[in-house]
Design a protein around this motif. Structure first.
Motif, PDB file in Angstrom:
ATOM      1  N   GLY A  29      12.488  24.306  54.543  1.00 52.93           N
ATOM      2  CA  GLY A  29      11.092  24.740  54.510  1.00 52.93           C
ATOM      3  C   GLY A  29      10.321  24.232  55.716  1.00 52.93           C
ATOM      4  O   GLY A  29      10.698  23.199  56.290  1.00 52.93           O
TER       5      GLY A  29
ATOM      6  N   HIS B 274       8.388  33.166  43.234  1.00 51.75           N
ATOM      7  CA  HIS B 274       8.196  32.664  44.602  1.00 51.75           C
ATOM      8  C   HIS B 274       9.534  32.214  45.184  1.00 51.75           C
ATOM      9  O   HIS B 274       9.900  32.609  46.306  1.00 51.75           O
ATOM     10  CB  HIS B 274       7.175  31.520  44.574  1.00 51.75           C
TER      11      HIS B 274
ATOM     12  N   TYR C 171      14.746  22.700  46.849  1.00 50.63           N
ATOM     13  CA  TYR C 171      13.584  21.970  46.314  1.00 50.63           C
ATOM     14  C   TYR C 171      12.821  22.840  45.303  1.00 50.63           C
ATOM     15  O   TYR C 171      12.484  22.385  44.202  1.00 50.63           O
ATOM     16  CB  TYR C 171      12.634  21.536  47.447  1.00 50.63           C
TER      17      TYR C 171
ATOM     18  N   SER D 216      10.882  20.308  53.270  1.00 50.91           N
ATOM     19  CA  SER D 216      11.764  20.215  52.097  1.00 50.91           C
ATOM     20  C   SER D 216      13.052  20.986  52.369  1.00 50.91           C
ATOM     21  O   SER D 216      13.164  21.690  53.379  1.00 50.91           O
ATOM     22  CB  SER D 216      11.072  20.785  50.861  1.00 50.91           C
TER      23      SER D 216
ATOM     24  N   GLY E 276       7.605  22.833  55.618  1.00 49.56           N
ATOM     25  CA  GLY E 276       6.961  21.571  55.237  1.00 49.56           C
ATOM     26  C   GLY E 276       7.957  20.425  55.144  1.00 49.56           C
ATOM     27  O   GLY E 276       7.599  19.323  54.735  1.00 49.56           O
TER      28      GLY E 276
ATOM     29  N   PHE F  14      -3.635  24.795  45.083  1.00 44.11           N
ATOM     30  CA  PHE F  14      -2.477  24.930  44.181  1.00 44.11           C
ATOM     31  C   PHE F  14      -2.208  23.595  43.497  1.00 44.11           C
ATOM     32  O   PHE F  14      -1.999  23.518  42.293  1.00 44.11           O
ATOM     33  CB  PHE F  14      -1.230  25.387  44.945  1.00 44.11           C
ATOM     34  N   ARG F  15      -2.246  22.518  44.287  1.00 45.61           N
ATOM     35  CA  ARG F  15      -1.974  21.194  43.707  1.00 45.61           C
ATOM     36  C   ARG F  15      -3.089  20.790  42.750  1.00 45.61           C
ATOM     37  O   ARG F  15      -2.851  20.182  41.705  1.00 45.61           O
ATOM     38  CB  ARG F  15      -1.812  20.178  44.840  1.00 45.61           C
TER      39      ARG F  15
ATOM     40  N   SER G 256       2.672  24.590  55.744  1.00 41.44           N
ATOM     41  CA  SER G 256       3.524  24.839  54.579  1.00 41.44           C
ATOM     42  C   SER G 256       2.675  24.966  53.316  1.00 41.44           C
ATOM     43  O   SER G 256       1.572  24.411  53.241  1.00 41.44           O
ATOM     44  CB  SER G 256       4.479  23.653  54.419  1.00 41.44           C
TER      45      SER G 256
ATOM     46  N   HIS H  95      -1.713  35.058  51.611  1.00 41.72           N
ATOM     47  CA  HIS H  95      -2.040  33.655  51.320  1.00 41.72           C
ATOM     48  C   HIS H  95      -3.537  33.488  51.058  1.00 41.72           C
ATOM     49  O   HIS H  95      -3.941  32.748  50.159  1.00 41.72           O
ATOM     50  CB  HIS H  95      -1.603  32.746  52.481  1.00 41.72           C
TER      51      HIS H  95
ATOM     52  N   VAL I  89      11.426  33.672  48.407  1.00 41.95           N
ATOM     53  CA  VAL I  89      11.749  32.770  49.525  1.00 41.95           C
ATOM     54  C   VAL I  89      13.235  32.899  49.863  1.00 41.95           C
ATOM     55  O   VAL I  89      13.614  33.056  51.029  1.00 41.95           O
ATOM     56  CB  VAL I  89      11.388  31.298  49.179  1.00 41.95           C
TER      57      VAL I  89
HETATM   58  C1  HEM Z   1       7.582  34.493  53.489  1.00 41.14           C
HETATM   59  C2  HEM Z   1       6.971  33.989  52.452  1.00 41.14           C
HETATM   60  C3  HEM Z   1       7.128  32.583  51.984  1.00 41.14           C
HETATM   61  C4  HEM Z   1       8.093  31.679  52.285  1.00 41.14           C
HETATM   62  C5  HEM Z   1       9.323  31.866  53.173  1.00 41.14           C
HETATM   63  C6  HEM Z   1       7.759  30.460  51.589  1.00 41.14           C
HETATM   64  C7  HEM Z   1       8.520  29.312  51.629  1.00 41.14           C
HETATM   65  C8  HEM Z   1       8.219  28.148  50.983  1.00 41.14           C
HETATM   66  C9  HEM Z   1       9.033  26.967  51.023  1.00 41.14           C
HETATM   67  C10 HEM Z   1      10.366  26.825  51.736  1.00 41.14           C
HETATM   68  C11 HEM Z   1       8.400  26.015  50.297  1.00 41.14           C
HETATM   69  C12 HEM Z   1       8.858  24.559  50.054  1.00 41.14           C
HETATM   70  C13 HEM Z   1       8.008  23.592  50.832  1.00 41.14           C
HETATM   71  C14 HEM Z   1       8.349  23.491  52.293  1.00 41.14           C
HETATM   72  O1  HEM Z   1       9.310  22.801  52.654  1.00 41.14           O
HETATM   73  O2  HEM Z   1       7.630  24.107  53.108  1.00 41.14           O
HETATM   74  C15 HEM Z   1       7.178  26.607  49.774  1.00 41.14           C
HETATM   75  C16 HEM Z   1       6.268  25.965  48.975  1.00 41.14           C
HETATM   76  C17 HEM Z   1       5.123  26.534  48.511  1.00 41.14           C
HETATM   77  N1  HEM Z   1       4.667  27.802  48.784  1.00 41.14           N
HETATM   78 FE1  HEM Z   1       5.648  29.254  49.773  1.00 41.14          FE
HETATM   79  N2  HEM Z   1       6.614  30.654  50.862  1.00 41.14           N
HETATM   80  C18 HEM Z   1       6.187  31.930  51.080  1.00 41.14           C
HETATM   81  C19 HEM Z   1       5.060  32.517  50.542  1.00 41.14           C
HETATM   82  C20 HEM Z   1       4.118  31.873  49.781  1.00 41.14           C
HETATM   83  C21 HEM Z   1       2.916  32.464  49.278  1.00 41.14           C
HETATM   84  C22 HEM Z   1       2.455  33.911  49.456  1.00 41.14           C
HETATM   85  C23 HEM Z   1       2.229  31.501  48.638  1.00 41.14           C
HETATM   86  C24 HEM Z   1       0.923  31.696  47.966  1.00 41.14           C
HETATM   87  C25 HEM Z   1       0.007  30.776  47.883  1.00 41.14           C
HETATM   88  C26 HEM Z   1       3.017  30.286  48.710  1.00 41.14           C
HETATM   89  C27 HEM Z   1       2.665  29.067  48.184  1.00 41.14           C
HETATM   90  C28 HEM Z   1       3.469  27.956  48.174  1.00 41.14           C
HETATM   91  C29 HEM Z   1       3.126  26.740  47.463  1.00 41.14           C
HETATM   92  C30 HEM Z   1       1.879  26.492  46.632  1.00 41.14           C
HETATM   93  C31 HEM Z   1       4.168  25.863  47.663  1.00 41.14           C
HETATM   94  C32 HEM Z   1       4.317  24.462  47.051  1.00 41.14           C
HETATM   95  C33 HEM Z   1       5.159  24.624  45.791  1.00 41.14           C
HETATM   96  C34 HEM Z   1       5.509  23.324  45.087  1.00 41.14           C
HETATM   97  O3  HEM Z   1       5.623  22.271  45.735  1.00 41.14           O
HETATM   98  O4  HEM Z   1       5.695  23.371  43.869  1.00 41.14           O
HETATM   99  N3  HEM Z   1       4.158  30.559  49.402  1.00 41.14           N
HETATM  100  N4  HEM Z   1       7.105  27.904  50.214  1.00 41.14           N
END
Ligand code: HEM
Length: 280
Positions: A247, A234, A256, A251, A249, A125-126, A118, A49, A238
């Protein structure tokens, strides 16, 4: 004559070294796993991250500079800067798969400790989305608890973006664009959309006469393509790691994320391809 011993004194300060210049000791102090005892894979989770955030920082700066070059009608320099962001995005797409070396079971050992943090809270990113032209004010709510971050995103929302800068460049070059290109593509009237697509067509149908512009336009498409590919990779990662769990966060998780994979920063540049015709 070789470099000899005078080399460093000619080019830099004698007391400057790699670790001081790059602040390596500071950098290596920034990883703090929360699991206790620390779970082996949490370090991977943190570092991946953090490296994304570093690259996001660079991308934001490169886009800003590229927009400046566009305002000066310096098309090739603008394109070169965008091309750099495309190469970074290419790397970022590949990088997400390193996480697949962590098993679902291993992630569960420390996942609970991460709630409610989250990816929704990644300001950069946003900002990247907003700066490229995909502004969606609904995401502001994730920053309400942090006035500084909230204001930073609000500022991005009100400031010019890459899509607007590109259309402004086209106008300055004499392309007959409608007035409403800065607005969300879907909101534009049918006649404005048509006028825009007709104005964009020559960039592709007469690409050799518009070479620098054609190259810039292709970099914009590639930027959009790789950002979309990142979203796709991604969500697959996931799904592979947490399946259809919600998630952290709040969602629905994979459900989502799938709704975001079709987001476009430059929808008209994709659409114009449909209206190109065979040349005789
Ligand atoms: C085990 C690894 C990961 C899992 C399980 C994961 C899971 C998720 C999930 C479920 C969401 C949806 C929002 C929520 O409800 O939290 C999310 C959003 C997001 N994640 Fe990950 N993530 C992982 C790794 C990463 C990595 C390495 C990055 C790098 C920056 C990342 C960046 C983001 C971003 C920017 C969003 C927002 C996306 C959007 O709203 O379009 N994630 N992630």
């Amino acid at each position: 004559m070789g470099w000899g011993t005078e080399g460093p004194s000619v080019f830099g300060k004698l007391d400057l070294d790699y670790n001081t210049y790059l602040r390596i000791p500071d950098l290596l102090q920034l990883q703090h796993p929360l699991s206790d005892p620390p779970h082996h894979d949490e370090m991977l989770f943190i570092i991946i991250h953090q490296t994304y955030e570093l690259w996001f920082k660079l991308i934001l700066g490169e886009i800003e500079k590229s927009m400046l070059r566009m305002s000066e009608k310096r098309i090739l320099p603008a394109r070169n800067l965008l091309n750099r962001t495309v190469e970074i995005l290419r790397l970022l797409v590949g990088q997400i798969h390193i996480l697949e070396t962590m098993t679902p079971q291993d992630f569960l050992q420390f996942r609970d400790g991460l709630f409610p943090a989250s990816g929704f809270q990644s300001l950069q990113f946003r900002e990247l989305e907003f700066l490229a032209g995909a502004k969606d004010e609904r995401y502001l709510k994730h920053f309400e608890k942090d006035p500084v971050m909230y204001e930073a995103l609000k500022k991005r929302q009100s400031e010019p973006d890459l899509r607007g800068a590109y259309y402004e460049l086209l106008r300055n070059l004499g392309f007959p664009l409608p007035d409403n290109t800065e607005r969300n593509h879907i909101e534009n009237s049918e006649s404005d959309r048509e006028k825009l697509l007709m104005a964009l067509r020559p960039i592709y149908s007469q690409s050799e006469s518009h070479l620098p512009l054609y190259l810039l336009t292709e970099s914009l498409i590639e930027f959009d393509e790789y950002l979309g590919l990142w979203r796709y990779h991604h969500v697959r990662v996931v799904e592979r790691i947490i399946g259809y769990k919600r998630g952290s966060g709040g969602s629905s998780g994979v459900g989502y994320l799938l709704t975001t994979t079709d987001k476009r920063c430059f929808p008209s540049l994709w659409e114009v391809r449909t209206y190109l015709e065979k040349q005789t």
